[in-house]
Design an enzyme around this catalytic site. Structure first.
Site, short mmCIF file in Angstrom:
data_model
loop_
_atom_site.label_atom_id
_atom_site.label_comp_id
_atom_site.label_asym_id
_atom_site.label_seq_id
_atom_site.Cartn_x
_atom_site.Cartn_y
_atom_site.Cartn_z
N LYS A 116 -15.48 -23.97 -10.03
CA LYS A 116 -14.09 -23.41 -10.09
C LYS A 116 -13.20 -24.59 -10.23
O LYS A 116 -12.37 -24.57 -11.26
CB LYS A 116 -13.73 -22.67 -8.85
CG LYS A 116 -14.31 -21.22 -8.85
CD LYS A 116 -13.19 -20.22 -8.73
CE LYS A 116 -13.98 -18.91 -9.13
NZ LYS A 116 -14.84 -18.46 -8.12
N LYS A 204 -25.35 -16.15 -16.37
CA LYS A 204 -24.92 -15.30 -15.48
C LYS A 204 -23.96 -14.32 -16.11
O LYS A 204 -22.83 -14.75 -16.75
CB LYS A 204 -24.32 -16.20 -14.13
CG LYS A 204 -23.95 -14.98 -13.15
CD LYS A 204 -23.21 -15.70 -11.82
CE LYS A 204 -22.35 -14.67 -11.44
NZ LYS A 204 -20.91 -15.10 -10.76
N LYS A 207 -17.47 -11.28 -14.47
CA LYS A 207 -16.36 -10.96 -15.25
C LYS A 207 -15.55 -12.11 -15.70
O LYS A 207 -14.87 -12.02 -17.00
CB LYS A 207 -15.62 -10.33 -13.97
CG LYS A 207 -14.22 -9.90 -14.61
CD LYS A 207 -13.74 -8.37 -14.26
CE LYS A 207 -12.52 -7.88 -14.76
NZ LYS A 207 -11.22 -8.75 -14.40
#
Ligand code: TYM
Length: 353
Positions: A116, A204, A207
């Site tokens: 992140k 992966k 969303k």
């Protein structure tokens, strides 16, 4: 003497619609364990979603819709305790207590945090301007509290959550070591936990990666998404022969590999093997593979969409079971928090006494 029922706990963030990674990595197992009669706790991780969420308007709506999707997938609030994380605020108290035995360096080395952070730094994922928060760094501590508060034995999650469960185990062990045996240490994530790749071939499906196939996608959307998957016109070179029918050949182009993974999950074995044969023989078959897979996906989605739209599966129904199930999980959770307070020397909470 009757054997103690195993306790299962898992959660999903309300980040929008559920995708095939969520389903085959997690929800399918949730339903299986529920049907085996285990003691199951499944929740919507709305506190966790606050670490990345920017759209306030849709937040509560998404939470309700995710719960309707849970039900549509076969989760039954009469059999499993299905609740919202924020309806169990003592989780926040346990997070604070667990923070006292959590090493910052350990959190900074977390792969999700690092990932992140790099996205934030190069401003690709739309969260720009959202500073790296204390909440984001502490994400695994909150997750440990979710798990430890109900004394979970098993945490069914996809492979991407493996490290978080390991951190929860580690935090529980540290706590027990320092304050005496108080917390139950859960089992590690199963070795065969799934990591479904994305439609773009990325490692992966997720969303925020914008590469998902969703459980509520209608047939038109399914076909459009699958047709849009990149498959090279030249068959990929074959350098590995495999006798294992369910193995995707490693040399396959990644996005083609995703199509095969999906076919393997949804189609009967003979259909899968037939397409594997076409690949080995280097026939031209990508168009047929895509339309066949799209049909299986749409067939799979159809009953879920139907149950999702069932008039009985409405907001009122969801709010009612949320209220009732929050009441069911609260005593177990408070017992854990009280035990930790006691172990740490604070003593019992006087306002709860
Ligand atoms: P979340 O919301 O990202 O994902 C929910 C579940 O779906 C699984 N999953 C996948 N599995 C296989 N392949 C994929 N491509 C894929 N994408 C998602 C995830 O592994 C997960 O099981 N931190 C958690 C939520 C959480 C939690 C918890 C889970 C909060 N507290 C306590 C278990 C226990 C998360 O963000 O999952």
């Amino acid at each position: 003497m009757s054997e103690k029922r195993e306790i299962i706990l898992s959660g999903i963030r309300p980040t929008g619609r559920l995708h095939y990674g969520n389903y085959f990595g997690a929800i399918k197992t949730f339903v299986d364990l529920q049907e085996q009669g285990k003691s199951c706790y499944y929740f919507i991780a709305d506190y966790h979603a606050l670490t990345t969420l920017t759209e306030r308007e849709d937040f509560f709506r998404q939470t309700l819709d995710m719960l309707r999707t849970y039900v549509a997938c076969g989760l039954d609030p009469a059999k499993s305790v299905i609740y919202r994380q924020s309806d169990l605020p003592c989780t926040a108290e346990l997070t604070l207590l667990l923070g006292m035995v959590t090493n910052i360096g350990h959190l900074e080395r977390g792969t999700t945090y690092k990932d992140k952070m790099s996205k934030l730094t190069d401003r690709r994922d739309g969260t720009e301007g959202n500073p790296l928060s204390y909440g984001l760094l502490g994400y695994p501590v909150l997750m440990a509290a979710d798990i430890l508060i109900v004394k979970a034995d098993i945490v069914p999650v996809g492979d991407d959550q493996r490290q978080h469960v390991e951190m929860a185990m580690d935090i529980a062990q540290k706590f027990n070591h320092r304050f005496g045996e108080t917390l139950k240490v859960p089992a590690p994530v199963a070795r065969n936990a799934l990591r479904l790749p994305g439609l773009d071939g990325a490692a992966k499906m997720g969303k925020s990666e914008h590469n998902t196939l969703d459980l509520l996608d209608d047939p038109k959307t399914v076909l459009k998404k699958i047709k849009g998957v990149q498959t090279s016109t030249d068959p990929a070179p074959l350098s590995v022969e495999s006798n294992e029918p369910d193995m995707v050949i490693p040399e396959m182009a990644p996005s083609l590999g995703t199509l095969y993974r999906l076919l393997h999950l949804l189609a009967p074995e003979d259909v899968y093997l037939d397409f594997m044969g076409k690949y080995r023989r280097q026939e031209k078959f990508y168009g047929l593979l895509k339309t066949t897979l799209a049909e299986y996906v749409s067939k799979f989605n159809e009953p879920i969409i139907e149950r999702y739209n069932d008039p009985a599966n409405n907001d009122e129904f969801v709010m009612d079971f949320l209220r009732e199930n929050a009441r069911k999980v609260t005593p177990v959770a408070l017992e854990t928090v009280e035990a930790c307070r006691q172990a740490m020397g604070i003593g019992h909470s006087l306002h709860r006494a």
